[in-house]
Design a protein around this motif. Structure first.
Motif, short mmCIF file in Angstrom:
data_model
loop_
_atom_site.label_atom_id
_atom_site.label_comp_id
_atom_site.label_asym_id
_atom_site.label_seq_id
_atom_site.Cartn_x
_atom_site.Cartn_y
_atom_site.Cartn_z
N VAL A 317 -40.48 53.52 35.07
CA VAL A 317 -39.21 54.20 35.39
C VAL A 317 -38.20 54.00 34.26
O VAL A 317 -37.50 54.94 33.85
N ILE A 318 -38.17 52.78 33.73
CA ILE A 318 -37.22 52.50 32.63
C ILE A 318 -37.54 53.39 31.43
O ILE A 318 -36.64 53.95 30.80
N GLU A 319 -38.84 53.55 31.16
CA GLU A 319 -39.25 54.43 30.04
C GLU A 319 -38.75 55.86 30.27
O GLU A 319 -38.18 56.48 29.38
N ILE A 320 -38.97 56.34 31.50
CA ILE A 320 -38.56 57.72 31.83
C ILE A 320 -37.05 57.88 31.64
O ILE A 320 -36.58 58.84 31.03
N LEU A 321 -36.30 56.91 32.13
CA LEU A 321 -34.84 57.01 32.05
C LEU A 321 -34.37 56.94 30.60
O LEU A 321 -33.46 57.67 30.19
N LYS A 322 -35.01 56.06 29.83
CA LYS A 322 -34.63 55.92 28.42
C LYS A 322 -34.92 57.20 27.64
O LYS A 322 -34.17 57.58 26.75
N ASN A 323 -36.04 57.84 28.00
CA ASN A 323 -36.43 59.05 27.27
C ASN A 323 -35.72 60.31 27.76
O ASN A 323 -35.91 61.38 27.19
N SER A 324 -34.97 60.18 28.83
CA SER A 324 -34.35 61.40 29.38
C SER A 324 -33.14 61.81 28.52
O SER A 324 -32.51 60.95 27.87
N LYS A 325 -32.86 63.10 28.57
CA LYS A 325 -31.75 63.59 27.74
C LYS A 325 -30.41 63.42 28.46
O LYS A 325 -29.35 63.61 27.89
N LYS A 326 -30.50 63.08 29.74
CA LYS A 326 -29.28 62.97 30.54
C LYS A 326 -28.44 61.77 30.07
O LYS A 326 -28.98 60.71 29.77
N LYS A 327 -27.13 61.99 30.02
CA LYS A 327 -26.23 60.88 29.64
C LYS A 327 -25.82 60.15 30.91
O LYS A 327 -25.16 60.71 31.77
N PHE A 328 -26.22 58.90 31.02
CA PHE A 328 -25.84 58.11 32.20
C PHE A 328 -24.61 57.28 31.86
O PHE A 328 -24.43 56.85 30.72
N SER A 329 -23.78 56.99 32.86
CA SER A 329 -22.62 56.16 32.54
C SER A 329 -22.99 54.67 32.49
O SER A 329 -22.26 53.87 31.91
N HIS A 330 -24.10 54.28 33.14
CA HIS A 330 -24.55 52.88 33.05
C HIS A 330 -25.78 52.83 32.15
O HIS A 330 -26.70 53.65 32.31
N SER A 331 -25.82 51.86 31.27
CA SER A 331 -26.93 51.80 30.30
C SER A 331 -28.23 51.37 31.00
O SER A 331 -28.20 50.78 32.08
#
Ligand code: 4AD
Ligand code: MG
Length: 467
Positions: A317-331
């Motif tokens: 899941v961390i990989e998916i989130l890191k690779n996503s283009k979406k800008k999250f407000s929490h790192s």
């Protein structure tokens, strides 16, 4: 006295048409016609539908009472049950007697007038909001799902264990607990030693409202195999979000000889079974709530029922989130907890499906979870639903005493406080697993009311325990 919910059954037998019945309820609204007839819509909360009462000027209290009836009045009605000539409702009651059991003081100020009220406004009148169709609908669904869960678990040979609400242990190790005390704090002498201080208290020890019945439940799982508890739990989290309550209901199950995989399968099966039941038996209520919330609830419920849940490791899941283009407000960083924005991205965008994340880093999960062989992660799982996020949290339990003791140390918890919990690991220890399901979060998902305060009768949140 007949309930409105019984009338549809009554009417299936033609003999009952034109028979006299008596009902009681509250006036939703009423209309006086020029021809000396008053039409009253009455509800009693037993079902979604109101019933129409036809009151004619021939009734002896027509002029002095019936003409003054307003929304909110309570009535006892005796009359003949008839098939309605109009299509809006199937049947009606032609009243032979109407007794006004309760008038409304100052009708212009009645807080639940027939006009549309916002859910926010209704939270200010929690004592009267069950008079609205939306809140009574949710209440019936809540009731039916609770009963269904009890039946479902009973059929699967689970025993209901009523675990205590008062505890001296911090079950989740998070410290977010409400104190229970009979001490008169205003008139106490200052005592530096905490242990001595609470010796004077009711239980002779610092005590709290429980955040989870799990630890007590485990004792019964380690002797009766399959058990559950379903009760209120308390969290002193100062978070005023749409997903958090300070007092919420949790279904907790615990199964001996089950590992994480068994637990995950069980959670998915149980949720699917609840959804099937709701779609089969409460279609009218779901259809009503779909319109009210402008949500296609059938699609949402089918998302649980028809799709295989995504089951994925935290690390992936961390990989998916890191690779996503979406800008999250929490790192996003391995080892840190996910925020709702991450969870929503996974369930609403990336997978568009319910998601079960497992094997979380040990640091962000509770002390009792089974340590995996990598020594970095624990055999835990969170089940996330679209829009809501986490609805179920659970794990395989650490049943190896040496490892458990090390974990207690890491969490700076006292071995002696957990002596009875450790006994379970000393005497015939057994692999076992369990989870907790946030009942209101599930009801939120199913009813499309995303503010958790709307799906519990009397919400408890910071600075709010008014009713
Ligand atoms: O994930 P949690 O904290 O797990 C436990 O308490 C375990 N002891 C359960 C177990 O394994 N027997 O809480 C379980 C669920 C969450 O997934 C969430 O749905 C709900 O309880 N929950 C809340 N619901 C409303 N308001 C809150 N403040 C909540 N905190 C947790
Ligand atoms: Mg959790």
């Amino acid at each position: 006295m007949c309930l409105i919910s019984n009338i549809s059954q009554l009417i299936t037998n033609k003999k009952n048409i034109n028979s006299e019945i008596s009902i009681g309820g509250w006036v939703r609204n009423r209309r006086h016609s020029k021809i000396g007839i008053t039409f009253i819509n009455l509800y009693d909360g037993s079902c979604l539908e109101d019933i129409q009462i036809i009151a004619s000027y021939k009734l002896n209290n027509y002029k002095n009472e019936i003409l003054f009836i307003t929304s909110g009045c309570s009535l006892k009605v005796i009359g003949k049950l008839k098939i309605s000539p109009k299509k809006i409702q199937k049947y009606e009651i032609h009243a032979s007697k109407i007794k006004v059991t309760g008038w409304v003081d100052n009708p212009g100020k009645y807080p639940i007038s027939p006009k549309k009220h916002s859910l926010k406004y209704l939270r200010e009148v929690c004592h009267l909001r069950p008079r609205t169709t939306i809140i009574s609908s949710i209440t019936r669904i809540r009731h039916n799902i609770a009963l269904y869960i009890h039946n479902f678990l009973n059929k699967k040979k689970f025993f209901l264990i009523n675990t205590p609400l008062i505890t001296t242990l911090d079950t989740e190790g998070s410290g977010k607990m409400f104190k229970v005390s009979t001490l008169d704090f205003l008139n106490l002498k200052y005592e530096k030693n905490k242990k001595n201080f609470f010796k004077k208290d009711f239980f002779g020890k610092e005590s709290f409202l429980t955040v989870s019945g799990q630890l007590n439940l485990e004792t019964y799982a380690c002797s009766m195999s399959k058990v559950y508890t379903f009760g209120p739990t308390f969290r002193a989290e100062n978070s005023n979000t749409k997903r958090h309550l300070a007092e919420f209901w949790m279904l907790e199950i615990e199964i001996a000889f089950a590992n994480l995989k068994n637990l995950i399968n069980f959670a998915e099966k149980m949720l699917k079974s609840i959804c099937k039941y709701i779609l089969c038996f409460h279609e009218n209520e779901i259809s009503f709530l779909s319109k009210k919330t402008e949500n296609n609830l059938f699609n949402k419920i089918n998302k649980i029922l028809l799709n295989k849940f995504i089951i994925i490791k935290y690390t992936k899941v961390i990989e998916i989130l890191k690779n996503s283009k979406k800008k999250f407000s929490h790192s996003i960083k391995w080892g840190e907890d996910l925020f709702i924005e991450h969870e929503k991205y996974l369930t609403n965008t990336y997978f568009n499906n319910p998601v079960i994340i497992y094997n979380y880093p040990k640091k962000i999960k509770a002390f009792y979870m089974y340590l995996n062989s990598d020594k970095k992660t624990v055999a835990s799982m969170d089940l996330l639903l679209p829009d809501i996020g986490e609805v179920i949290g659970g794990s395989q339990r650490e049943n190896r005493i040496e490892i458990f003791d090390k974990r207690l140390k890491e969490f700076k918890l006292n071995q002696s406080d957990y002596w009875w919990y450790r006994d379970l690991r000393k005497y015939g220890t057994v692999p076992h697993s369990g989870f907790g399901l946030g009942f209101e979060r599930l009801i939120s998902y199913i009813t499309g009311l995303y503010n958790i305060k709307d799906v519990i009768p009397f919400p408890r949140t910071p600075y709010n325990a008014k009713f």
